[in-house]
Design a protein around this motif. Structure first.
Motif, PDB file in Angstrom:
ATOM      1  N   VAL A   1       0.838  -1.202   0.000  1.00 51.34           N
ATOM      2  CA  VAL A   1       0.000   0.000   0.000  1.00 51.34           C
ATOM      3  C   VAL A   1       0.869   1.247   0.000  1.00 51.34           C
ATOM      4  O   VAL A   1       0.615   2.202  -0.743  1.00 51.34           O
ATOM      5  CB  VAL A   1      -0.944   0.007   1.224  1.00 51.34           C
ATOM      6  CG1 VAL A   1      -1.723   1.323   1.275  1.00 51.34           C
ATOM      7  CG2 VAL A   1      -1.915  -1.162   1.152  1.00 51.34           C
ATOM      8  N   ALA A   2       1.916   1.248   0.820  1.00 56.44           N
ATOM      9  CA  ALA A   2       2.813   2.402   0.877  1.00 56.44           C
ATOM     10  C   ALA A   2       3.525   2.609  -0.460  1.00 56.44           C
ATOM     11  O   ALA A   2       3.673   3.746  -0.929  1.00 56.44           O
ATOM     12  CB  ALA A   2       3.835   2.218   1.989  1.00 56.44           C
TER      13      ALA A   2
ATOM     14  N   LYS B   1       2.428   1.719  -3.411  1.00 54.48           N
ATOM     15  CA  LYS B   1       1.436   2.206  -4.373  1.00 54.48           C
ATOM     16  C   LYS B   1       1.165   3.697  -4.161  1.00 54.48           C
ATOM     17  O   LYS B   1       1.039   4.457  -5.128  1.00 54.48           O
ATOM     18  CB  LYS B   1       0.139   1.416  -4.248  1.00 54.48           C
ATOM     19  CG  LYS B   1      -0.904   1.776  -5.313  1.00 54.48           C
ATOM     20  CD  LYS B   1      -2.122   0.879  -5.207  1.00 54.48           C
ATOM     21  CE  LYS B   1      -3.075   1.090  -6.366  1.00 54.48           C
ATOM     22  NZ  LYS B   1      -3.543   2.475  -6.495  1.00 54.48           N
ATOM     23  N   ILE B   2       1.068   4.119  -2.906  1.00 54.50           N
ATOM     24  CA  ILE B   2       0.849   5.532  -2.621  1.00 54.50           C
ATOM     25  C   ILE B   2       2.008   6.362  -3.159  1.00 54.50           C
ATOM     26  O   ILE B   2       1.813   7.416  -3.767  1.00 54.50           O
ATOM     27  CB  ILE B   2       0.695   5.758  -1.102  1.00 54.50           C
ATOM     28  CG1 ILE B   2      -0.664   5.235  -0.635  1.00 54.50           C
ATOM     29  CG2 ILE B   2       0.836   7.247  -0.753  1.00 54.50           C
ATOM     30  CD1 ILE B   2      -0.856   5.306   0.868  1.00 54.50           C
ATOM     31  N   GLN B   3       3.215   5.884  -2.938  1.00 49.51           N
ATOM     32  CA  GLN B   3       4.400   6.596  -3.411  1.00 49.51           C
ATOM     33  C   GLN B   3       4.374   6.764  -4.931  1.00 49.51           C
ATOM     34  O   GLN B   3       4.658   7.849  -5.447  1.00 49.51           O
ATOM     35  CB  GLN B   3       5.655   5.836  -2.981  1.00 49.51           C
ATOM     36  CG  GLN B   3       6.956   6.529  -3.372  1.00 49.51           C
ATOM     37  CD  GLN B   3       8.161   5.672  -3.101  1.00 49.51           C
ATOM     38  OE1 GLN B   3       8.230   4.521  -3.532  1.00 49.51           O
ATOM     39  NE2 GLN B   3       9.125   6.211  -2.376  1.00 49.51           N
ATOM     40  N   LYS B   4       4.037   5.697  -5.635  1.00 46.46           N
ATOM     41  CA  LYS B   4       4.002   5.758  -7.097  1.00 46.46           C
ATOM     42  C   LYS B   4       2.855   6.633  -7.594  1.00 46.46           C
ATOM     43  O   LYS B   4       3.034   7.477  -8.476  1.00 46.46           O
ATOM     44  CB  LYS B   4       3.861   4.340  -7.671  1.00 46.46           C
ATOM     45  CG  LYS B   4       5.084   3.463  -7.479  1.00 46.46           C
ATOM     46  CD  LYS B   4       4.861   2.085  -8.062  1.00 46.46           C
ATOM     47  CE  LYS B   4       6.089   1.204  -7.899  1.00 46.46           C
ATOM     48  NZ  LYS B   4       5.872  -0.169  -8.452  1.00 46.46           N
TER      49      LYS B   4
ATOM     50  N   ALA C   1      -3.737  10.600   0.659  1.00 51.43           N
ATOM     51  CA  ALA C   1      -3.733   9.162   0.382  1.00 51.43           C
ATOM     52  C   ALA C   1      -3.498   8.352   1.653  1.00 51.43           C
ATOM     53  O   ALA C   1      -4.128   7.309   1.865  1.00 51.43           O
ATOM     54  CB  ALA C   1      -2.655   8.838  -0.664  1.00 51.43           C
ATOM     55  N   ILE C   2      -2.605   8.824   2.497  1.00 56.96           N
ATOM     56  CA  ILE C   2      -2.313   8.120   3.752  1.00 56.96           C
ATOM     57  C   ILE C   2      -3.539   8.113   4.658  1.00 56.96           C
ATOM     58  O   ILE C   2      -3.860   7.105   5.293  1.00 56.96           O
ATOM     59  CB  ILE C   2      -1.113   8.779   4.460  1.00 56.96           C
ATOM     60  CG1 ILE C   2       0.167   8.485   3.674  1.00 56.96           C
ATOM     61  CG2 ILE C   2      -0.987   8.269   5.897  1.00 56.96           C
ATOM     62  CD1 ILE C   2       1.366   9.269   4.154  1.00 56.96           C
TER      63      ILE C   2
ATOM     64  N   ALA D   1      -2.064  -1.947   9.309  1.00 60.80           N
ATOM     65  CA  ALA D   1      -1.974  -3.408   9.253  1.00 60.80           C
ATOM     66  C   ALA D   1      -0.616  -3.834   8.692  1.00 60.80           C
ATOM     67  O   ALA D   1       0.020  -4.769   9.211  1.00 60.80           O
ATOM     68  CB  ALA D   1      -3.104  -3.969   8.399  1.00 60.80           C
ATOM     69  N   GLU D   2      -0.169  -3.155   7.647  1.00 60.60           N
ATOM     70  CA  GLU D   2       1.139  -3.473   7.072  1.00 60.60           C
ATOM     71  C   GLU D   2       2.258  -3.155   8.059  1.00 60.60           C
ATOM     72  O   GLU D   2       3.239  -3.904   8.182  1.00 60.60           O
ATOM     73  CB  GLU D   2       1.345  -2.694   5.774  1.00 60.60           C
ATOM     74  CG  GLU D   2       0.489  -3.196   4.630  1.00 60.60           C
ATOM     75  CD  GLU D   2       0.795  -2.508   3.317  1.00 60.60           C
ATOM     76  OE1 GLU D   2       0.352  -3.002   2.273  1.00 60.60           O
ATOM     77  OE2 GLU D   2       1.486  -1.467   3.336  1.00 60.60           O
ATOM     78  N   LYS D   3       2.114  -2.052   8.777  1.00 61.28           N
ATOM     79  CA  LYS D   3       3.109  -1.679   9.781  1.00 61.28           C
ATOM     80  C   LYS D   3       3.205  -2.740  10.867  1.00 61.28           C
ATOM     81  O   LYS D   3       4.305  -3.104  11.312  1.00 61.28           O
ATOM     82  CB  LYS D   3       2.738  -0.330  10.393  1.00 61.28           C
ATOM     83  CG  LYS D   3       3.720   0.174  11.430  1.00 61.28           C
ATOM     84  CD  LYS D   3       3.267   1.532  11.974  1.00 61.28           C
ATOM     85  CE  LYS D   3       4.213   2.050  13.044  1.00 61.28           C
ATOM     86  NZ  LYS D   3       3.767   3.360  13.585  1.00 61.28           N
ATOM     87  N   GLY D   4       2.063  -3.251  11.278  1.00 63.55           N
ATOM     88  CA  GLY D   4       2.050  -4.297  12.293  1.00 63.55           C
ATOM     89  C   GLY D   4       2.733  -5.563  11.813  1.00 63.55           C
ATOM     90  O   GLY D   4       3.468  -6.217  12.569  1.00 63.55           O
ATOM     91  N   GLU D   5       2.499  -5.927  10.548  1.00 70.23           N
ATOM     92  CA  GLU D   5       3.126  -7.129   9.992  1.00 70.23           C
ATOM     93  C   GLU D   5       4.631  -6.942   9.868  1.00 70.23           C
ATOM     94  O   GLU D   5       5.409  -7.861  10.152  1.00 70.23           O
ATOM     95  CB  GLU D   5       2.518  -7.450   8.627  1.00 70.23           C
ATOM     96  CG  GLU D   5       3.213  -8.577   7.866  1.00 70.23           C
ATOM     97  CD  GLU D   5       3.235  -9.907   8.622  1.00 70.23           C
ATOM     98  OE1 GLU D   5       4.053 -10.765   8.246  1.00 70.23           O
ATOM     99  OE2 GLU D   5       2.447 -10.090   9.571  1.00 70.23           O
TER     100      GLU D   5
END
Length: 207
Positions: free
Chosen positions: A88-89, A91-94, A171-172, A181-185
């Protein structure tokens, strides 16, 4: 360093290096549009080639028997699962970069940059454009340094950065749950890798 044939040091890249065109004047004067690593003659850095047995032992992504796959499986639970990724991060960057490049404020600043370059004798439409092939090294460096000076004079990096940051904040906010969720993983993977490293260290210390 005395006694060693080492290249002059270069600073580590930051997160916006070349994102809006060349940005470091001293490196442009030394390397032109080339990256510092590319400017180091290959005969100065000799990488050991792995033997067939070493390559087999190391393995590759998705290889459940090689060291890479085994290590990945221990951290993520599967040799096929990527480690330390945040789709997700990324994709946001792009997406925000692409959107910012079409923003009217950025387009206007790029136009000012192009006019500045033209006044110096260079016909270029965007700072992301590379000079034509076949030019001399000195000419490439002259174009590279002119690009940075023009970007600075019209304030292009700041304009582009501010526009992209504005889009990223939106976007964030929209994807905050997925990002958490990604940060937790990622944190779970780091903790798992840390525990494995400590365990391996304890075993080595006992030998």
């Amino acid at each position: 360093m005395a006694g060693f044939d080492l290249p002059d040091p270069v600073r580590p890249p930051d997160l916006t290096d070349r994102r809006y065109g060349l940005s470091n004047l001293s490196e442009a004067a030394r390397f032109g549009y080339g990256l510092p690593d590319e400017a180091i003659p290959s005969d100065r850095v000799q990488m050991k080639e792995l033997s067939e047995s070493e390559r087999k032992a190391l393995g590759s992504d998705g290889d459940q028997e090689g060291c890479i796959g085994i290590g990945t499986a221990r951290v993520t639970g599967s040799a096929l699962a990527a480690t330390a990724t945040s789709p997700v991060a990324v994709k946001i960057q792009k997406d925000t970069w692409l959107a910012s490049s079409e923003d009217g404020r950025v387009r206007a600043s790029i136009s000012d940059w192009s006019k500045c370059m033209k006044s110096g004798g260079f016909e270029m439409s965007t700072p992301l454009e590379s000079p034509k092939a076949g030019i001399s090294e000195s000419e490439e460096k002259r174009i590279a340094t002119s690009s940075i000076k023009c970007s600075s004079s019209v304030g292009l990096p700041r304009v582009w950065f501010d526009v992209e940051a504005e889009l990223q904040v939106l976007a964030i906010s929209k994807e905050s749950a997925k990002l958490e969720a990604e940060k937790g993983e990622l944190r779970r993977q780091l903790d798992k890798a840390d525990s494995i490293a400590k365990m391996a260290g304890g075993l080595d210390g006992g030998n």
